[in-house]
Design an enzyme around this catalytic site. Structure first.
Site, PDB file in Angstrom:
ATOM      1  N   VAL A 200      29.479   1.518  73.088  1.00 36.57           N
ATOM      2  CA  VAL A 200      30.275   1.116  74.258  1.00 36.57           C
ATOM      3  C   VAL A 200      31.751   0.984  73.847  1.00 36.57           C
ATOM      4  O   VAL A 200      32.066   0.266  72.895  1.00 36.57           O
ATOM      5  CB  VAL A 200      29.748  -0.224  74.832  1.00 36.57           C
ATOM      6  N   GLY A 201      32.626   1.712  74.540  1.00 37.03           N
ATOM      7  CA  GLY A 201      34.049   1.736  74.161  1.00 37.03           C
ATOM      8  C   GLY A 201      34.183   2.400  72.807  1.00 37.03           C
ATOM      9  O   GLY A 201      34.947   1.955  71.952  1.00 37.03           O
ATOM     10  N   GLY A 202      33.449   3.493  72.649  1.00 34.50           N
ATOM     11  CA  GLY A 202      33.350   4.156  71.329  1.00 34.50           C
ATOM     12  C   GLY A 202      34.547   5.023  70.987  1.00 34.50           C
ATOM     13  O   GLY A 202      34.537   5.690  69.953  1.00 34.50           O
ATOM     14  N   ASP A 224      32.861   5.865  77.084  1.00 32.66           N
ATOM     15  CA  ASP A 224      34.249   5.360  77.168  1.00 32.66           C
ATOM     16  C   ASP A 224      34.873   5.825  78.487  1.00 32.66           C
ATOM     17  O   ASP A 224      34.225   6.541  79.268  1.00 32.66           O
ATOM     18  CB  ASP A 224      35.082   5.839  75.956  1.00 32.66           C
ATOM     19  N   LEU A 225      36.114   5.430  78.708  1.00 33.37           N
ATOM     20  CA  LEU A 225      36.827   5.812  79.934  1.00 33.37           C
ATOM     21  C   LEU A 225      37.135   7.315  79.912  1.00 33.37           C
ATOM     22  O   LEU A 225      37.204   7.931  78.830  1.00 33.37           O
ATOM     23  CB  LEU A 225      38.132   5.003  80.033  1.00 33.37           C
ATOM     24  N   MET A 245      32.625   0.047  81.475  1.00 35.97           N
ATOM     25  CA  MET A 245      31.669  -0.981  80.994  1.00 35.97           C
ATOM     26  C   MET A 245      31.619  -2.203  81.914  1.00 35.97           C
ATOM     27  O   MET A 245      30.688  -2.999  81.832  1.00 35.97           O
ATOM     28  CB  MET A 245      31.998  -1.394  79.557  1.00 35.97           C
ATOM     29  N   LYS A 258      31.958  -1.987  68.975  1.00 34.72           N
ATOM     30  CA  LYS A 258      32.803  -2.330  67.816  1.00 34.72           C
ATOM     31  C   LYS A 258      34.271  -2.446  68.239  1.00 34.72           C
ATOM     32  O   LYS A 258      34.812  -1.532  68.864  1.00 34.72           O
ATOM     33  CB  LYS A 258      32.655  -1.234  66.743  1.00 34.72           C
ATOM     34  N   HIS A 262      37.040  -8.099  71.230  1.00 33.04           N
ATOM     35  CA  HIS A 262      38.215  -8.898  70.818  1.00 33.04           C
ATOM     36  C   HIS A 262      39.477  -8.575  71.639  1.00 33.04           C
ATOM     37  O   HIS A 262      40.482  -9.239  71.507  1.00 33.04           O
ATOM     38  CB  HIS A 262      38.474  -8.781  69.309  1.00 33.04           C
ATOM     39  N   GLU A 291      32.516  -7.180  64.887  1.00 38.07           N
ATOM     40  CA  GLU A 291      33.773  -7.898  65.143  1.00 38.07           C
ATOM     41  C   GLU A 291      34.055  -8.866  63.998  1.00 38.07           C
ATOM     42  O   GLU A 291      33.150  -9.246  63.243  1.00 38.07           O
ATOM     43  CB  GLU A 291      33.672  -8.729  66.441  1.00 38.07           C
TER      44      GLU A 291
HETATM   45  C1  LIG Z   1      40.094  -1.055  70.373  1.00 40.62           C
HETATM   46  S1  LIG Z   1      39.370   0.387  70.966  1.00 40.62           S
HETATM   47  C2  LIG Z   1      37.889   0.441  69.969  1.00 40.62           C
HETATM   48  C3  LIG Z   1      37.413   1.852  69.771  1.00 40.62           C
HETATM   49  C4  LIG Z   1      36.213   1.964  68.822  1.00 40.62           C
HETATM   50  N1  LIG Z   1      35.087   1.213  69.279  1.00 40.62           N
HETATM   51  C5  LIG Z   1      36.608   1.561  67.424  1.00 40.62           C
HETATM   52  O1  LIG Z   1      36.060   0.643  66.862  1.00 40.62           O
HETATM   53  O2  LIG Z   1      37.515   2.214  66.864  1.00 40.62           O
HETATM   54  C6  LIG Z   1      38.721  -0.143  72.546  1.00 40.62           C
HETATM   55  C7  LIG Z   1      38.024   0.965  73.313  1.00 40.62           C
HETATM   56  O3  LIG Z   1      37.499   0.418  74.521  1.00 40.62           O
HETATM   57  C8  LIG Z   1      37.656   1.395  75.538  1.00 40.62           C
HETATM   58  N2  LIG Z   1      37.596   0.783  76.862  1.00 40.62           N
HETATM   59  C9  LIG Z   1      38.522  -0.046  77.412  1.00 40.62           C
HETATM   60  N3  LIG Z   1      38.136  -0.395  78.647  1.00 40.62           N
HETATM   61  C10 LIG Z   1      36.936   0.210  78.881  1.00 40.62           C
HETATM   62  C11 LIG Z   1      36.041   0.220  79.987  1.00 40.62           C
HETATM   63  N4  LIG Z   1      36.323  -0.467  81.090  1.00 40.62           N
HETATM   64  N5  LIG Z   1      34.892   0.925  79.869  1.00 40.62           N
HETATM   65  C12 LIG Z   1      34.614   1.631  78.739  1.00 40.62           C
HETATM   66  N6  LIG Z   1      35.429   1.658  77.660  1.00 40.62           N
HETATM   67  C13 LIG Z   1      36.576   0.967  77.732  1.00 40.62           C
HETATM   68  C14 LIG Z   1      39.029   1.954  75.219  1.00 40.62           C
HETATM   69  O4  LIG Z   1      39.256   3.171  75.906  1.00 40.62           O
HETATM   70  C15 LIG Z   1      38.960   2.091  73.717  1.00 40.62           C
HETATM   71  O5  LIG Z   1      38.433   3.334  73.314  1.00 40.62           O
HETATM   72  C1  LIG Z   2      46.634  -3.812  68.236  1.00 39.53           C
HETATM   73  O1  LIG Z   2      45.362  -3.387  68.543  1.00 39.53           O
HETATM   74  C2  LIG Z   2      44.460  -3.286  67.538  1.00 39.53           C
HETATM   75  C3  LIG Z   2      44.826  -3.301  66.215  1.00 39.53           C
HETATM   76  C4  LIG Z   2      43.860  -3.168  65.222  1.00 39.53           C
HETATM   77  O2  LIG Z   2      44.237  -3.160  63.935  1.00 39.53           O
HETATM   78  C5  LIG Z   2      42.513  -3.040  65.547  1.00 39.53           C
HETATM   79  C6  LIG Z   2      41.486  -2.899  64.468  1.00 39.53           C
HETATM   80  C7  LIG Z   2      40.779  -4.187  64.352  1.00 39.53           C
HETATM   81  C8  LIG Z   2      40.316  -4.763  63.243  1.00 39.53           C
HETATM   82  C9  LIG Z   2      40.380  -4.132  61.943  1.00 39.53           C
HETATM   83  C10 LIG Z   2      39.762  -6.135  63.316  1.00 39.53           C
HETATM   84  C11 LIG Z   2      42.145  -3.047  66.885  1.00 39.53           C
HETATM   85  O3  LIG Z   2      40.831  -2.946  67.197  1.00 39.53           O
HETATM   86  C12 LIG Z   2      43.123  -3.132  67.887  1.00 39.53           C
HETATM   87  C13 LIG Z   2      42.673  -3.043  69.281  1.00 39.53           C
HETATM   88  O4  LIG Z   2      41.671  -3.613  69.608  1.00 39.53           O
HETATM   89  C14 LIG Z   2      43.402  -2.155  70.188  1.00 39.53           C
HETATM   90  C15 LIG Z   2      43.006  -2.026  71.485  1.00 39.53           C
HETATM   91  C16 LIG Z   2      43.709  -1.180  72.402  1.00 39.53           C
HETATM   92  C17 LIG Z   2      44.639  -0.250  71.999  1.00 39.53           C
HETATM   93  C18 LIG Z   2      45.313   0.551  72.929  1.00 39.53           C
HETATM   94  C19 LIG Z   2      45.042   0.408  74.257  1.00 39.53           C
HETATM   95  O5  LIG Z   2      45.690   1.190  75.141  1.00 39.53           O
HETATM   96  C20 LIG Z   2      44.094  -0.522  74.678  1.00 39.53           C
HETATM   97  C21 LIG Z   2      43.433  -1.315  73.755  1.00 39.53           C
END
Ligand SMILES: C[S@@+](CC[C@H](N)C(=O)[O-])C[C@H]1O[C@@H](n2cnc3c(N)ncnc32)[C@H](O)[C@@H]1O
Ligand SMILES: COc1cc(O)c(CC=C(C)C)c(O)c1C(=O)/C=C/c1ccc(O)cc1
Length: 356
Positions: A200-202, A224-225, A245, A258, A262, A291
């Site tokens: 989810v949100g992969g 994902d979106l 989601m 994953k 947060h 997380e």
């Molecule tokens: C911080 S990224 C994490 C990506 C991946 N899980 C990782 O660990 O690298 C958060 C992800 O959540 C997705 N996301 C945000 N809102 C969402 C929604 N409403 N439904 C599904 N996915 C969503 C974003 O597009 C993004 O790919």
């Molecule tokens: C600033 O956002 C992030 C920075 C990070 O370093 C991580 C990796 C997390 C760990 C190693 C604990 C992140 O997962 C994030 C985010 O969660 C980013 C979310 C995000 C980014 C861009 C968007 O348009 C929406 C959400």
């Protein structure tokens, strides 16, 4: 009495050193960035043996190189134990030799497992500027990122393709490192699961594709979106599914999520967890959350970084936060999960296995 005055003076002096160290701590990150920009770790690695300053400076290949600056940078990084240094011989005029150690190996650019893209992301001026307005975001509310850039991170990334690339590469490199730790240390978790695994949100599917490559009995769905899925490559054994989601999650035996929760407030996390709960079977379903679990007392070598991450989340997202076990338990209860285990892996994050 004298002893007490002495110890008060000592404590003040050590407090002074502490504040100075924190104040100048920004230099640590910037010196590491400089080293990545100059590809110093790769240069030493390509020599295949300890390397002199002249060899490094020749390989940097700049007509106006400042060798004195390079020497001072290396002196700083050796002091910080990022590189090892040894004398070539007793004679003073001989240049020292620099070699890689367990720390600088993470700064290699020409390799799959590297922290170099994260260094470039975290020390990018776009990422650092919000930290200058943290106090404004505490005084007035709103995210520091928006206060600094007038846009939230998501919109800023859409409008700035170069920063978007730097940001995505930084995220991808830490995701890859965590995924390797999960695959190697959570074997029973995957071997014990069967059927479909939904991420989810992969994102573009890096984690789920590596998991299914390692555990091919699983059928992978990357969820994902649409704007994210539209850029995802195809992988063997993985189906990409577009969706939200907050609306519903595809049915699965196991759900993997994953670095998503947060980013969200408690109320939003509960909605996501309730949808995870609906997507899995009451009897055999399982949720795997990857997380950070903040530890109230000293725990391991990542404690400091985990705490810093909470401020990263605070400065980037209004509702984003890193949570303690107690906070995770409350969310899981309200999301419909009655029991959980926390599994420690060799990474910043842990795996929280949860069952309906
Ligand atoms: C911080 S990224 C994490 C990506 C991946 N899980 C990782 O660990 O690298 C958060 C992800 O959540 C997705 N996301 C945000 N809102 C969402 C929604 N409403 N439904 C599904 N996915 C969503 C974003 O597009 C993004 O790919
Ligand atoms: C600033 O956002 C992030 C920075 C990070 O370093 C991580 C990796 C997390 C760990 C190693 C604990 C992140 O997962 C994030 C985010 O969660 C980013 C979310 C995000 C980014 C861009 C968007 O348009 C929406 C959400």
């Amino acid at each position: 009495m004298n002893t007490q005055i002495g110890s008060e003076d000592d404590a003040m002096l050590s407090g002074q050193a502490q504040i100075l160290q924190y104040t100048y701590g920004a230099l640590d990150g910037m010196a590491i960035r400089c080293c990545v920009e100059l590809h110093i770790a790769d240069i030493i690695n390509n020599h295949g043996r300890p390397t002199t300053l002249s060899e490094i400076s020749i390989a940097i290949d700049s007509p106006s190189i400042n060798v004195d600056g390079l020497r001072r940078l290396m002196k700083f990084l050796v002091h910080r134990k990022v590189f090892d240094e040894m004398a070539q011989s007793e004679e003073e005029e001989n240049e020292p030799l620099y070699s890689l150690n367990h720390c600088s190996k993470w700064l290699l650019c020409d390799t799959d497992v590297t922290l170099a893209p994260l260094v470039m992301m975290r020390t990018n001026p776009v990422t650092l500027l919000p930290l200058h307005v943290l106090s404004r975001s505490i005084n007035e509310g709103g995210t520091a990122f928006k206060a600094a850039h007038r846009e939230e991170l998501f919109d800023f990334c859409l409008l700035n393709s170069e920063f978007n690339r730097v940001f995505n590469e930084g995220m991808a490199c830490i995701a890859r490192i965590t995924t390797y730790a999960i695959i190697s240390d959570y074997k029973d978790g995957f071997l014990g699961s069967k059927g479909t695994l939904v991420d989810v949100g992969g994102g573009i599917g890096i984690a789920i594709s590596e998991i299914v490559k390692a555990y091919p009995h699983l059928k992978g769905i990357n969820f994902d979106l649409s704007h994210v899925i539209s850029t995802a490559p195809t992988y063997d054994g993985i189906t990409h599914v577009v969706g939200d989601m907050f609306e519903s999650i595809p049915p699965a035996e196991t759900i993997f999520i994953k670095c998503v929760l947060h980013d969200w407030s408690d109320d939003d996390c509960i909605k996501i967890l309730q949808n995870c709960r609906k997507a899995i079977s009451k009897e055999t379903g399982k949720l795997m959350i990857v997380e950070i679990v903040q530890q109230p007392i000293a725990h391991d070598i990542f404690d400091d970084v985990r705490l810093s991450y909470d401020l990263v989340m605070f400065s980037h997202f209004s509702a984003g936060r890193e949570r303690t076990e107690r906070e995770w338990k409350k969310l899981l209860d309200e999301g419909g999960f009655s029991r959980y285990n926390i599994i420690k892996i060799p990474a910043l994050q842990s795996i929280i296995e949860a069952f309906p």
